[in-house]
Design an enzyme around this catalytic site. Structure first.
Site, mmCIF file in Angstrom:
data_model
loop_
_atom_site.group_PDB
_atom_site.id
_atom_site.type_symbol
_atom_site.label_atom_id
_atom_site.label_comp_id
_atom_site.label_asym_id
_atom_site.label_seq_id
_atom_site.Cartn_x
_atom_site.Cartn_y
_atom_site.Cartn_z
ATOM 1 N N THR A 94 -2.979 6.904 -7.773
ATOM 2 C CA THR A 94 -3.502 5.546 -7.648
ATOM 3 C C THR A 94 -4.216 5.045 -8.900
ATOM 4 O O THR A 94 -3.964 3.935 -9.366
ATOM 5 C CB THR A 94 -4.447 5.459 -6.434
ATOM 6 N N LYS B 146 -9.747 0.279 -1.768
ATOM 7 C CA LYS B 146 -10.175 1.351 -2.672
ATOM 8 C C LYS B 146 -10.894 0.756 -3.876
ATOM 9 O O LYS B 146 -10.417 -0.222 -4.466
ATOM 10 C CB LYS B 146 -8.974 2.153 -3.161
ATOM 11 N N HIS C 22 -0.067 9.246 3.800
ATOM 12 C CA HIS C 22 -0.633 10.598 3.712
ATOM 13 C C HIS C 22 -0.789 11.219 5.097
ATOM 14 O O HIS C 22 -0.582 12.430 5.262
ATOM 15 C CB HIS C 22 -1.986 10.558 3.017
ATOM 16 N N ASP D 37 1.784 1.541 -6.910
ATOM 17 C CA ASP D 37 1.108 2.429 -7.863
ATOM 18 C C ASP D 37 1.756 3.810 -7.928
ATOM 19 O O ASP D 37 1.434 4.603 -8.807
ATOM 20 C CB ASP D 37 -0.384 2.554 -7.530
ATOM 21 N N HIS D 38 2.676 4.095 -7.006
ATOM 22 C CA HIS D 38 3.446 5.340 -6.982
ATOM 23 C C HIS D 38 4.297 5.323 -5.727
ATOM 24 O O HIS D 38 4.114 4.476 -4.848
ATOM 25 C CB HIS D 38 2.544 6.580 -6.990
#
Length: 556
Positions: free
Chosen positions: A90, A172, A320, A363-364
């Site tokens: 991130t 975040k 996740h 971001d990924h």
């Protein structure tokens, strides 16, 4: 010949006439500089945390016409878009999107990393020289001070003499601080805990604006403490796996990872607002707050371009916990599609259709749960780090007589103690190479590299190039290792990311709105290309560490 002489005489007379007019005080109007063809009132940068490219195609038939489909059909789709560095996580992701370069240059080499100068782990946005704003906890002690280069948002602030506003919003902290850049008017992030509110740092302000405190106290956040049910009939979710399986995590008090999710903590209005991050409601809260910022900060209401950076983080928390093949992920993206439509419709109303520009990326990406892949007879697995560490420590003791030669491990890198190596009268390059060869023999590890290789060579393709783009000479480690495709060091449920493999690097990139063509390309584009593309659209300077290039096909 006569024609030539006549032209010369006319030119002399014209020049003399102009000079005479100026001497007599007559105003000579200079030619106006060319205006930039496209000058949106507002740029909205959207980063969807952990969004694989195939979430666009996999769930396509379930999306409405006004969210993802609007961006794709009426905008520009870069179908072969990739991160060109690792680790894919991130902090580096958000920094790379906005700086137009990679960790090798901007310095954000992980979410956390071992700092060789301080001999401790540091956080990419952490900064205890600033205080929290809006909370008594340390959750606001943040700044972008570890990011070494400017961002596209910084360049906009510089170009407009700080008249263009920059506001960044994310659940975040790193998803707001890094996109906001060094010169943002404000960055806001969400503190869950037992209150659930948006906070900031004294880096940006001494107290929250009234509109933020009003939002925090409005009850809008508490309204999302409710059962998580599917937005459509779950039987229609054929694009994801069975709801009850062994590859997903559980909320507290759950015995199966199945819908509806209605645990006591999720339903409570008085505690554990952190749990909202693990539901699609976290994205809706983000959208609510971003739209409040749009209105209360009067973004996009004049001719000077403003910038609203939004990062949707719940997609990552849910990935996740439940994995990329879960019905929870599918429902999350269908709900995000509704939030995107809401954002675009509000932009039409508040800023004006055709007056703003949007880009959306990630971001990924993420890996499918290896346990699930194994059950489908696809090669994948888990790296047993404890067993590897025991074996590695034995190697260090046997080879060098001590384990002190290693000072730290982070982001698949070993950091060596130069003083111990010098005291043992050993050559650093030799030690790096010996350790790299040792690690190459461990289960699950496919490749190893040394810092010396990163320093001496210039790789232009393949995994080597991706690793080198993520390797910063002053901050990164001495030995780097890469897991085999399909292998991770993680628990048996849920998905993760971080590797240079294509499931972690292939993400969406969509452009839409003012100055953007309609269409698509299958030519490879890369994350550092986003910032210079936006800079070209705005006619402003590139971020000062830019290594990417503008994507010409995107711009009108």
């Amino acid at each position: 010949m006569r024609k030539t002489n006549l032209l010369v005489i006319l030119l002399v007379l014209f020049t003399a006439g102009s000079s005479f007019a100026q001497r007599k005080g007559k105003k000579v109007t200079p030619e106006k500089p060319k205006e930039i063809a496209h000058s949106p009132k507002l740029v909205v940068g959207i980063v969807v945390d952990q969004m694989r490219y195939d979430y666009l195609t996999r769930f396509w038939n379930h999306y409405g016409e006004g969210g993802f489909k609007r961006l794709v059909n009426d905008g520009f789709n870069c179908e072969d878009h990739h991160f060109n560095y690792a680790p894919t996580s991130t902090g580096p992701g958000h920094a790379s999107v906005y700086t137009g370069t990679t960790p090798a240059t901007h310095g954000i080499i992980g979410n956390n990393w071992y700092d060789k100068t301080q001999d401790k782990s540091v956080y990419c946005a952490g900064d205890d020289t600033y205080q929290s704003v809006g909370t008594s906890s340390d959750a606001g002690e943040m700044s972008p001070h570890r990011m070494l280069t400017t961002t596209i948002t910084d360049q906009l602030r510089l170009h407009t003499q700080k008249r263009g506003k920059v506001i960044a919003v994310s659940l975040k902290d790193r998803g707001a601080v890094l996109p906001g850049g060094h010169a943002a008017n404000a960055a806001y992030w969400f503190e869950g805990a037992d209150q659930g509110k948006w906070i900031s740092s004294t880096y940006y302000m001494q107290q929250l604006p009234k509109w933020v405190t009003d939002f925090n106290g409005s009850g809008k956040i508490k309204a999302y403490k409710k059962a998580w049910t599917t937005i459509k009939d779950i039987d229609l979710y054929l694009e994801s796996g069975n709801d009850n399986n062994d590859y997903e995590g559980l909320f507290e008090d759950e015995t199966t990872p199945t819908f509806p999710h209605s645990t006591p903590n999720l339903l409570s209005k008085e505690k554990d607002f952190e749990i909202l991050k693990y539901t699609p409601y976290g994205n809706s809260i983000t959208a609510d707050f971003a739209l409040e910022a749009l209105e209360k900060e009067s973004l996009g209401t004049d001719a000077i371009t403003d910038f609203l950076a939004i990062s949707f983080s719940s997609t990552d928390y849910i990935g996740h916990k439940f994995g990329v093949n879960s019905k929870e992920i599918q429902d999350t993206y269908l709900r995000l599609d509704v939030d995107l439509e809401r954002i675009l419709n509000t932009l039409d109303q508040k800023v004006g259709e055709g007056q703003y520009t949007v880009f959306l990326t990630a971001d990924h990406g993420a890996i499918n749960v290896p346990a699930y892949l194994n059950d489908q007879k696809i090669p994948a697995g888990y790296v047993e780090m404890d067993a590897n560490k025991e074996k590695f420590d034995e190697f260090l003791k046997y080879k060098y007589g001590t384990t002190d030669i290693v000072k730290g491990i982070s982001n698949h890198q070993y950091f060596l103690d130069r003083k111990v190596i010098d005291n043992l009268d050993m050559d650093l390059e030799d030690v790096q190479e010996e350790i790299a060869f040792e690690l190459l023999g461990y289960e699950g590890i496919a490749k190893t590299y040394t810092g010396y290789q990163m320093w001496q060579n210039e790789y232009t393709k393949g995994i080597s190039s991706i690793i080198q783009n993520g390797w910063n000479q002053k901050r990164s480690g001495d030995v780097i290792y890469v897991y085999k495709p399909g292998f991770i060091s993680y628990h048996r449920t849920g998905s993760t990311h971080g590797s240079p493999m294509i499931y972690d690097t292939h993400v969406p990139l969509l452009f839409y709105g003012n100055g953007i063509k309609k269409g698509s390309t299958t030519n490879r584009t890369e994350i550092p290309d986003i910032a210079p593309t936006v800079a070209t659209l705005l006619g402003i300077a590139f971020p000062n560490g830019t290594t990417g290039k503008p994507i010409g096909e995107v711009l009108e």
